[in-house]
Design a protein around this motif. Structure first.
Motif, PDB file in Angstrom:
ATOM      1  N   ALA A   1     -12.024  -6.086   7.490  1.00  0.00           N
ATOM      2  CA  ALA A   1     -11.612  -4.817   7.998  1.00  0.00           C
ATOM      3  C   ALA A   1     -10.240  -4.856   8.496  1.00  0.00           C
ATOM      4  CB  ALA A   1     -12.512  -4.448   9.209  1.00  0.00           C
ATOM      5  N   VAL A   2      -9.783  -6.000   9.122  1.00  0.00           N
ATOM      6  CA  VAL A   2      -8.469  -6.158   9.674  1.00  0.00           C
ATOM      7  C   VAL A   2      -7.647  -6.404   8.335  1.00  0.00           C
ATOM      8  CG1 VAL A   2      -6.949  -7.707  10.911  1.00  0.00           C
ATOM      9  CG2 VAL A   2      -9.186  -7.061  12.025  1.00  0.00           C
ATOM     10  N   SER A   3      -7.930  -7.196   7.411  1.00  0.00           N
ATOM     11  CA  SER A   3      -7.066  -7.180   6.246  1.00  0.00           C
ATOM     12  C   SER A   3      -6.900  -6.032   5.664  1.00  0.00           C
ATOM     13  CB  SER A   3      -7.964  -8.209   5.188  1.00  0.00           C
ATOM     14  OG  SER A   3      -7.964  -9.372   6.082  1.00  0.00           O
TER      15      SER A   3
ATOM     16  N   GLY B   1      -5.970   1.040  -2.006  1.00  0.00           N
ATOM     17  CA  GLY B   1      -6.997   0.395  -1.002  1.00  0.00           C
ATOM     18  C   GLY B   1      -7.906  -0.331  -1.861  1.00  0.00           C
ATOM     19  N   ALA B   2      -8.438   0.241  -2.805  1.00  0.00           N
ATOM     20  CA  ALA B   2      -9.138  -0.211  -3.917  1.00  0.00           C
ATOM     21  C   ALA B   2      -8.828  -1.670  -4.364  1.00  0.00           C
ATOM     22  CB  ALA B   2      -9.889   0.490  -4.846  1.00  0.00           C
ATOM     23  N   ALA B   3      -7.348  -1.407  -4.954  1.00  0.00           N
ATOM     24  CA  ALA B   3      -6.847  -2.662  -5.634  1.00  0.00           C
ATOM     25  C   ALA B   3      -6.502  -3.771  -4.492  1.00  0.00           C
ATOM     26  CB  ALA B   3      -5.530  -2.200  -5.913  1.00  0.00           C
ATOM     27  N   ILE B   4      -6.242  -3.372  -3.328  1.00  0.00           N
ATOM     28  CA  ILE B   4      -6.323  -4.421  -2.121  1.00  0.00           C
ATOM     29  C   ILE B   4      -7.516  -4.958  -2.006  1.00  0.00           C
ATOM     30  CG2 ILE B   4      -5.711  -4.858   0.342  1.00  0.00           C
ATOM     31  CD1 ILE B   4      -3.641  -2.584   0.140  1.00  0.00           C
TER      32      ILE B   4
ATOM     33  N   LEU C   1     -12.046  -9.187  -1.350  1.00  0.00           N
ATOM     34  CA  LEU C   1     -13.341  -9.551  -1.614  1.00  0.00           C
ATOM     35  C   LEU C   1     -13.277 -10.985  -2.248  1.00  0.00           C
ATOM     36  CD1 LEU C   1     -15.055  -6.204  -3.200  1.00  0.00           C
ATOM     37  CD2 LEU C   1     -15.327  -7.328  -1.230  1.00  0.00           C
ATOM     38  N   GLY C   2     -12.365 -11.223  -3.135  1.00  0.00           N
ATOM     39  CA  GLY C   2     -12.279 -12.410  -3.836  1.00  0.00           C
ATOM     40  C   GLY C   2     -12.189 -13.684  -2.799  1.00  0.00           C
ATOM     41  N   THR C   3     -11.046 -13.514  -1.987  1.00  0.00           N
ATOM     42  CA  THR C   3     -10.947 -14.601  -1.236  1.00  0.00           C
ATOM     43  C   THR C   3     -12.077 -14.725  -0.107  1.00  0.00           C
ATOM     44  OG1 THR C   3      -9.607 -12.953   0.223  1.00  0.00           O
ATOM     45  CG2 THR C   3      -8.292 -14.443  -1.257  1.00  0.00           C
ATOM     46  N   ALA C   4     -12.483 -13.730   0.566  1.00  0.00           N
ATOM     47  CA  ALA C   4     -13.535 -13.478   1.473  1.00  0.00           C
ATOM     48  C   ALA C   4     -14.877 -14.153   0.865  1.00  0.00           C
ATOM     49  CB  ALA C   4     -13.976 -12.387   1.917  1.00  0.00           C
TER      50      ALA C   4
ATOM     51  N   THR D   1     -11.123   1.494   4.212  1.00  0.00           N
ATOM     52  CA  THR D   1     -10.157   2.080   3.597  1.00  0.00           C
ATOM     53  C   THR D   1     -10.299   3.620   3.529  1.00  0.00           C
ATOM     54  OG1 THR D   1     -10.042   0.361   1.713  1.00  0.00           O
ATOM     55  CG2 THR D   1      -9.048   2.537   0.915  1.00  0.00           C
ATOM     56  N   PHE D   2     -11.600   3.998   3.468  1.00  0.00           N
ATOM     57  CA  PHE D   2     -11.749   5.468   3.740  1.00  0.00           C
ATOM     58  C   PHE D   2     -11.518   5.960   4.848  1.00  0.00           C
ATOM     59  CE2 PHE D   2     -14.895   8.816   4.903  1.00  0.00           C
ATOM     60  CZ  PHE D   2     -14.779  10.048   4.187  1.00  0.00           C
TER      61      PHE D   2
END
Length: 264
Positions: free
Chosen positions: A145-147, A171-174, A179-182, A239-240
């Protein structure tokens, strides 16, 4: 001085040098959260209601992690609301799956350690398993959430005229990167902490069926799944919420400017 004390001092110094004021606040956030976990364990051992303790300490830990570890109030507020909503949804899922899994309690691997001790301490293993799962997912959800909130806010500051639709796409691109790193962090953390148990399974020639039905493995695997699901829900929700909040702020600001111009 113990090794743990020396490492804590080194951590405090490095966080102060690199993070400045935010680093100091983050360090105290870690200390406070560690004390909160100890307090939770003590309250449970004293026989207090586990669901009530969980309901009280989940938002308290979220507030400590997010507001002390974040320098921007907008990011902190949005991250807190997104994390709280996601954890509420995930908690419902945890309750259902833990009931169906029936994996709470001590596995056969703990038999020798607990030999001669009672395995019925008078508290509900099922409720403890739910609490552990919620607290385990909490950190991953708050981090995601913070990221997301930080990235979107910086994008809005760099491009003040960006539309809500463009903000959602960005936001979707970020979110893909987050998601990948988490997910890699969560999965490799699980393998790192459970490497000794995997060696145990291998040396004792556990079959695949015995592994996937072992209580320790099932509990750890479920916690990983809860954390991954929490991150997946947090990315679009954070994001929303932030995009909607910024749109409302922009509309209110434009409305005030028009009213001021009309008055002049």
């Amino acid at each position: 001085m113990s090794s743990l004390g020396a490492l804590i001092i080194v951590l405090a110094i490095l966080m102060t040098i690199i993070g400045g004021e935010t680093g100091i606040r983050s360090f105290f956030s870690v200390l406070i959260n560690s004390l909160l976990l100890v307090l939770v364990a003590m309250l449970i051992s004293w026989g207090l209601s586990i669901p009530i303790i969980t309901a009280i300490f989940v938002p308290l830990k979220l507030a400590t992690i997010i507001f002390l570890g974040t320098h921007d109030y907008t990011v902190a507020k949005n991250s807190f609301y997104a994390s709280l909503i996601v954890l509420s949804l995930v908690s419902v899922l945890i309750l259902g799956i833990q009931y169906l899994a029936q994996a709470a309690g001590l596995g056969p691997e703990a038999g020798e350690i607990l030999l001669g001790h009672s395995q019925m301490p008078g508290i509900s293993y099922g409720q403890i398993a739910v609490t552990v799962a919620i607290f385990s997912a909490l950190g991953a959800v708050a981090e995601a959430a913070v990221s997301m909130s930080s990235g979107i806010l910086e994008l809005k500051k760099a491009k003040p005229d960006i539309t809500e639709e463009q903000l959602m796409k960005s936001g979707a691109a970020i979110g893909y990167d987050v998601l990948g790193t988490a997910m890699n962090t969560i999965i490799y953390g699980m393998f790192g902490s459970f490497l000794s148990l995997f060696l145990w399974y291998y040396r004792l020639h556990y079959s695949f069926g015995e592994v996937i039905n072992d209580k320790l493995f099932v509990n750890e695997a479920l916690i990983i799944m809860y954390s991954l699901l929490g991150v997946l829900l947090t990315v679009p929700l954070a994001t929303f919420l932030l995009a909607k909040g910024m749109s409302r702020q922009s509309e209110a600001k434009n409305g005030n400017e028009k009213t001021r111009d009309q008055e002049l």
